[in-house]
Design an enzyme around this catalytic site. Structure first.
Site, PDB file in Angstrom:
ATOM      1  N   GLY A 158       0.852  -1.188   0.000  1.00  0.00           N
ATOM      2  CA  GLY A 158       0.000   0.000   0.000  1.00  0.00           C
ATOM      3  C   GLY A 158       0.886   1.235   0.000  1.00  0.00           C
ATOM      4  N   ARG A 239       3.079  -4.018  12.447  1.00  0.00           N
ATOM      5  CA  ARG A 239       2.605  -4.208  13.813  1.00  0.00           C
ATOM      6  C   ARG A 239       3.249  -5.486  14.338  1.00  0.00           C
ATOM      7  NH1 ARG A 239       1.260   0.330  13.909  1.00  0.00           N
ATOM      8  NH2 ARG A 239      -0.775   1.228  14.326  1.00  0.00           N
ATOM      9  N   GLU A 268       3.956  -4.099  23.545  1.00  0.00           N
ATOM     10  CA  GLU A 268       4.709  -2.842  23.588  1.00  0.00           C
ATOM     11  C   GLU A 268       4.369  -2.084  24.863  1.00  0.00           C
ATOM     12  OE1 GLU A 268       4.104  -0.685  19.928  1.00  0.00           O
ATOM     13  OE2 GLU A 268       4.910  -2.317  18.727  1.00  0.00           O
ATOM     14  N   HIS A 287       8.902   1.660  18.376  1.00  0.00           N
ATOM     15  CA  HIS A 287       7.740   2.099  17.584  1.00  0.00           C
ATOM     16  C   HIS A 287       7.840   3.598  17.249  1.00  0.00           C
ATOM     17  CE1 HIS A 287       3.300   0.960  16.689  1.00  0.00           C
ATOM     18  NE2 HIS A 287       3.732   1.871  15.840  1.00  0.00           N
TER      19      HIS A 287
HETATM   20  P1  NAP Z   1      -2.237   0.829   3.315  1.00  0.00           P
HETATM   21  O1  NAP Z   1      -1.953   1.890   2.315  1.00  0.00           O
HETATM   22  O2  NAP Z   1      -3.669   0.518   3.608  1.00  0.00           O
HETATM   23  O3  NAP Z   1      -1.488  -0.500   2.848  1.00  0.00           O
HETATM   24  C1  NAP Z   1      -1.725  -1.751   3.393  1.00  0.00           C
HETATM   25  C2  NAP Z   1      -1.371  -2.790   2.343  1.00  0.00           C
HETATM   26  O4  NAP Z   1      -1.480  -4.080   2.912  1.00  0.00           O
HETATM   27  C3  NAP Z   1      -2.269  -2.767   1.122  1.00  0.00           C
HETATM   28  O5  NAP Z   1      -1.476  -2.895  -0.027  1.00  0.00           O
HETATM   29  C4  NAP Z   1      -3.134  -4.009   1.268  1.00  0.00           C
HETATM   30  O6  NAP Z   1      -3.506  -4.458  -0.038  1.00  0.00           O
HETATM   31  C5  NAP Z   1      -2.155  -4.938   1.964  1.00  0.00           C
HETATM   32  N1  NAP Z   1      -2.796  -6.027   2.691  1.00  0.00           N
HETATM   33  C6  NAP Z   1      -3.780  -5.961   3.602  1.00  0.00           C
HETATM   34  N2  NAP Z   1      -4.091  -7.195   4.030  1.00  0.00           N
HETATM   35  C7  NAP Z   1      -3.290  -8.055   3.357  1.00  0.00           C
HETATM   36  C8  NAP Z   1      -3.151  -9.462   3.344  1.00  0.00           C
HETATM   37  N3  NAP Z   1      -3.919 -10.222   4.122  1.00  0.00           N
HETATM   38  N4  NAP Z   1      -2.202 -10.003   2.540  1.00  0.00           N
HETATM   39  C9  NAP Z   1      -1.440  -9.227   1.745  1.00  0.00           C
HETATM   40  N5  NAP Z   1      -1.539  -7.873   1.705  1.00  0.00           N
HETATM   41  C10 NAP Z   1      -2.452  -7.315   2.498  1.00  0.00           C
HETATM   42  O7  NAP Z   1      -1.580   1.178   4.714  1.00  0.00           O
HETATM   43  P2  NAP Z   1      -0.205   1.948   5.004  1.00  0.00           P
HETATM   44  O8  NAP Z   1      -0.470   3.393   5.191  1.00  0.00           O
HETATM   45  O9  NAP Z   1       0.796   1.510   4.015  1.00  0.00           O
HETATM   46  O10 NAP Z   1       0.141   1.352   6.455  1.00  0.00           O
HETATM   47  C11 NAP Z   1       0.339  -0.020   6.656  1.00  0.00           C
HETATM   48  C12 NAP Z   1       0.475  -0.329   8.136  1.00  0.00           C
HETATM   49  O11 NAP Z   1       1.721   0.142   8.614  1.00  0.00           O
HETATM   50  C13 NAP Z   1      -0.536   0.372   9.062  1.00  0.00           C
HETATM   51  O12 NAP Z   1      -1.777  -0.303   9.096  1.00  0.00           O
HETATM   52  C14 NAP Z   1       0.157   0.351  10.406  1.00  0.00           C
HETATM   53  O13 NAP Z   1      -0.173  -0.812  11.108  1.00  0.00           O
HETATM   54  C15 NAP Z   1       1.640   0.320  10.028  1.00  0.00           C
HETATM   55  N6  NAP Z   1       2.339   1.566  10.372  1.00  0.00           N
HETATM   56  C16 NAP Z   1       3.303   1.521  11.325  1.00  0.00           C
HETATM   57  C17 NAP Z   1       3.987   2.677  11.647  1.00  0.00           C
HETATM   58  C18 NAP Z   1       5.061   2.662  12.689  1.00  0.00           C
HETATM   59  O14 NAP Z   1       5.250   3.683  13.355  1.00  0.00           O
HETATM   60  N7  NAP Z   1       5.778   1.579  12.860  1.00  0.00           N
HETATM   61  C19 NAP Z   1       3.684   3.885  11.012  1.00  0.00           C
HETATM   62  C20 NAP Z   1       2.700   3.889  10.058  1.00  0.00           C
HETATM   63  C21 NAP Z   1       2.016   2.703   9.743  1.00  0.00           C
HETATM   64  P3  NAP Z   1      -4.749  -5.439  -0.280  1.00  0.00           P
HETATM   65  O15 NAP Z   1      -5.893  -4.850   0.511  1.00  0.00           O
HETATM   66  O16 NAP Z   1      -4.925  -5.411  -1.762  1.00  0.00           O
HETATM   67  O17 NAP Z   1      -4.322  -6.763   0.216  1.00  0.00           O
HETATM   68  C1  GLV Z   2       1.740   3.987  13.680  1.00  0.00           C
HETATM   69  O1  GLV Z   2       2.102   2.919  14.016  1.00  0.00           O
HETATM   70  C2  GLV Z   2       0.568   4.237  12.898  1.00  0.00           C
HETATM   71  O2  GLV Z   2      -0.201   3.292  12.640  1.00  0.00           O
HETATM   72  O3  GLV Z   2       0.347   5.404  12.547  1.00  0.00           O
END
Ligand code: NAP
Ligand code: GLV
Length: 327
Positions: A158, A239, A268, A287
């Site tokens: 994504g 996560r 966490e 995190h």
């Molecule tokens: P996003 O744009 O919604 O991307 C999520 C991706 O995961 C999409 O491509 C989705 O595509 C895919 N996906 C979902 N379920 C799946 C599955 N079962 N198998 C394969 N692919 C799957 O979200 P984003 O903004 O990139 O963020 C992603 C995640 O990163 C967040 O939800 C959050 O948990 C994490 N995050 C962490 C931090 C941090 O501080 N560490 C910061 C920001 C975000 P499909 O629906 O087509 O499968």
């Molecule tokens: C951080 O982990 C976020 O989901 O924004």
């Protein structure tokens, strides 16, 4: 005299400009501690609130939402909403806001930093110097792995997964990715869609970017880890529970994958007795992937925008449960 402004429970101290903005529009009930509210306090404050400004540390489950008798909006300062029972909020007609987009590049920067740090042994190198081991330049000291020419597997393609791919393209890496719904490879990125198993078997680095859902909990378990190369590195900025952490400890002990670099853990903060901390082949950050001054400000402002929309009866700018508007 009772204020006419809606009452909003804000779960943590925030930069003054955000507090000022909140005060301008709401009757703010601010949890002033640097630690999250305990569950009883969360319930008590939610029971009196029209809106809540939450962080990913607040577990807003069905039991908590039920106590929000006048709750009209939940605004989470995070893109992930796995801390919130979305179905329960939807059932009660409560939209849940999140903060996508504004943190994409910053989070991708950090995922890539973990990739570089583990490949080129930055933490080992710093420890080596501080321990006084630097006696000379040596041909075999602190050898790492090249990024250029290596294969990066991206699980979850994504916003953040694609931003990581953009960075990897600049490093001349070959990119494999998986997601459930097929898409055109984004412009400027030469990425090939593959199955999760193909990615695990063929990649030198595997970076996780799926949201935490019932489907992705323990997505990477003992079987998946055993498919990885014994030279590969697992990076998790998604996560913690996306990886079965017990299986990861065993896998890292056996040397397959060779290393892990984690911004997130299954609990966490991590327990200081967690076995993961006893392993030399893992880097752990607390995190902080979205933690830049500018990005955290944008996330907080977006969360305020969502609150403003929700409490004026308008559609949230970013809504994690849009089906709430269909009922
Ligand atoms: P996003 O744009 O919604 O991307 C999520 C991706 O995961 C999409 O491509 C989705 O595509 C895919 N996906 C979902 N379920 C799946 C599955 N079962 N198998 C394969 N692919 C799957 O979200 P984003 O903004 O990139 O963020 C992603 C995640 O990163 C967040 O939800 C959050 O948990 C994490 N995050 C962490 C931090 C941090 O501080 N560490 C910061 C920001 C975000 P499909 O629906 O087509 O499968
Ligand atoms: C951080 O982990 C976020 O989901 O924004």
């Amino acid at each position: 005299m009772r204020s006419e402004k809606p009452r909003v429970f804000v779960c943590r101290q925030l930069p003054q400009e955000i507090i000022d903005r909140l005060n301008e529009h709401f009757n703010v009930d601010l949890w002033e501690s640097d630690m999250p509210p305990d569950r009883n306090s969360l319930v008590e404050h939610i029971s009196k609130a029209d809106g809540i400004f939450s962080l990913l540390t607040e577990r807003i489950d069905n039991e908590v939402i039920e106590q929000g008798h006048s709750l009209k909006v939940i605004s989470n300062m995070a893109v992930g909403t796995d801390n919130i029972d979305l179905a329960s909020a939807t059932k009660r007609g409560i939209p849940v806001g999140n903060t996508p987009g504004v943190l994409t590049e910053t989070t991708a920067d950090f995922a890539f930093s973990l990739l570089l740090a583990s490949a080129r042994r930055i933490v080992d190198a710093d420890n080596y110097v501080r321990a006084g081991h630097w006696k000379t330049w040596g041909p075999s000291i602190l050898l790492g792995r090249d990024l250029h020419g290596a294969t990066l597997g991206i699980i979850g393609f994504g916003a953040i997964g694609q931003a990581v791919a953009k960075r990897a393209s600049g490093f001349d890496m070959k990119i494999l990715y998986c997601k459930r719904t097929p898409i055109e490879s984004p412009e400027g990125i030469n990425a090939t869609r593959a199955t999760t198993d193909q990615i695990l078997m063929q990649s030198d680095f595997v970076s996780l970017h799926v949201p935490l859902t019932t489907e992705t909990r323990h997505f990477i378990g003992a079987r998946e880890l055993s498919l990885m190369k014994d030279s590969s590195i697992l990076i998790n900025t998604a996560r913690g529970p996306v990886v079965d952490q017990k299986a990861l400890v065993e896998a890292l002990r056996s040397g397959r994958p060779a290393k892990a670099a984690l911004d997130v853990t299954s609990v966490e903060p991590i327990d200081m007795n967690d076995e993961l901390l006893s392993l030399p082949n893992v880097i752990i950050a607390p995190h902080i992937a979205s933690a830049s001054v500018a990005t955290r400000l944008k996330m907080a402002n977006m969360a305020v925008d969502n609150l403003l929309a929700g409490l004026s009866g308008e559609r949230l700018i970013n809504c994690a449960n849009p089906e709430v508007y269909d009922q």
